[in-house]
Design an enzyme around this catalytic site. Structure first.
Site, PDB file in Angstrom:
ATOM      1  N   SER A 114       0.823  -1.203   0.000  1.00  0.00           N
ATOM      2  CA  SER A 114       0.000   0.000   0.000  1.00  0.00           C
ATOM      3  C   SER A 114       0.867   1.266   0.000  1.00  0.00           C
ATOM      4  O   SER A 114       1.602   1.512  -0.953  1.00  0.00           O
ATOM      5  CB  SER A 114      -0.971  -0.043   1.191  1.00  0.00           C
ATOM      6  OG  SER A 114      -2.013   0.882   1.034  1.00  0.00           O
ATOM      7  N   ASP A 165      -9.845  -4.918  -4.503  1.00  0.00           N
ATOM      8  CA  ASP A 165      -9.297  -3.930  -3.558  1.00  0.00           C
ATOM      9  C   ASP A 165     -10.184  -2.686  -3.563  1.00  0.00           C
ATOM     10  O   ASP A 165     -10.341  -2.015  -4.577  1.00  0.00           O
ATOM     11  CB  ASP A 165      -7.869  -3.559  -3.987  1.00  0.00           C
ATOM     12  CG  ASP A 165      -7.105  -2.801  -2.915  1.00  0.00           C
ATOM     13  OD1 ASP A 165      -7.733  -2.045  -2.159  1.00  0.00           O
ATOM     14  OD2 ASP A 165      -5.869  -2.960  -2.856  1.00  0.00           O
ATOM     15  N   HIS A 197      -7.921  -5.602  -0.170  1.00  0.00           N
ATOM     16  CA  HIS A 197      -6.681  -4.874   0.107  1.00  0.00           C
ATOM     17  C   HIS A 197      -5.823  -5.685   1.077  1.00  0.00           C
ATOM     18  O   HIS A 197      -5.790  -5.430   2.285  1.00  0.00           O
ATOM     19  CB  HIS A 197      -7.029  -3.509   0.701  1.00  0.00           C
ATOM     20  CG  HIS A 197      -5.868  -2.550   0.756  1.00  0.00           C
ATOM     21  ND1 HIS A 197      -5.204  -2.110  -0.367  1.00  0.00           N
ATOM     22  CD2 HIS A 197      -5.265  -1.943   1.814  1.00  0.00           C
ATOM     23  CE1 HIS A 197      -4.248  -1.271  -0.008  1.00  0.00           C
ATOM     24  NE2 HIS A 197      -4.252  -1.165   1.299  1.00  0.00           N
TER      25      HIS A 197
END
Length: 221
Positions: A114, A165, A197
């Site tokens: 991320s 996601d 995610h």
């Protein structure tokens, strides 16, 4: 300038490290979160030292965790400026680790999740000498136009992203691929069906294979 620090995992094979894998966490997490990947990657990289530094700032969107820069304002220019402010701190940390262990960039890989992927993709190609590899999960490329102008090295990149996601939509992967290719950075990618995610076992296996291949090629070539 403040220094980064965080948990680490010594080489599974024992002895001094021959490779360095730097794990960069997402916003609201910390190094202890991502160091959990190290034992799984170590099966393919038994001579690697794994380090997972904490982001330099307390997370400003939660009462816990760390961040590399604020995501309260997600305009592209603001996020790019945040990464630009933090990159010298990350670069100093990487330089110190390499010097301490007698390694060079050809023995180092960056692995991000991320926001950690954002930092890896920002810092890696702007270093004078390329890391052996950058592996990014569920992230994005900040400032693709700026990268074309500022790219100083072209490390091989693998991006892995979940199709489901809902935090960083999968479209970010395709935009990152386009931006990296425009900067002539070699990139391959995998989209994991139904994955939110997060990182799944298939992604870890593919990433470990990529890191093993790239680190072996760079350290023996």
């Amino acid at each position: 300038m403040a220094k980064l620090h965080g948990p680490s995992l010594a080489p599974k094979a024992g002895g001094p490290p021959r490779q360095l894998v730097v794990l960069l966490h997402g916003v609201g997490a910390d190094g202890h979160d991502l160091i959990g990947l190290a034992p799984m990657l170590a099966a393919r990289l038994p001579h690697a030292l794994f380090v997972a530094p904490d982001g330099p700032e307390p997370c400003d969107m939660a009462p816990y965790g760390r961040q590399w820069f604020s995501l309260q304002d997600r305009r592209p220019a603001v996020m790019l400026a945040g990464a630009r402010r933090t990159a010298p701190l990350l670069d100093a940390y990487l330089d110190e680790l390499l010097q301490r262990h007698g390694l060079d960039e050809s023995s180092m890989a960056l692995v991000g999740f991320s926001q950690g992927t954002m930092m890896s993709l920002f810092a890696g190609p702007r270093r004078p000498r390329p890391p052996a590899a950058i592996l990014g999960f569920s992230g994005a490329l900040l400032g693709p136009q700026e990268l074309r102008q500022e790219c100083r090295s072209r490390p091989p990149v693998m991006l892995i992203h979940g199709h489901a996601d809902d935090v960083v939509p999968v479209q970010a992967l395709f935009m990152a691929v386009e931006g990296l290719q425009a900067a002539e950075v070699p990139v391959q990618w995998i989209v994991r069906p139904g994955l939110p995610h997060s990182i799944d076992p298939e992604g870890i296996e593919a990433g470990a294979t990529f890191l093993q291949s790239m680190l072996a090629a760079r350290t023996t070539g």
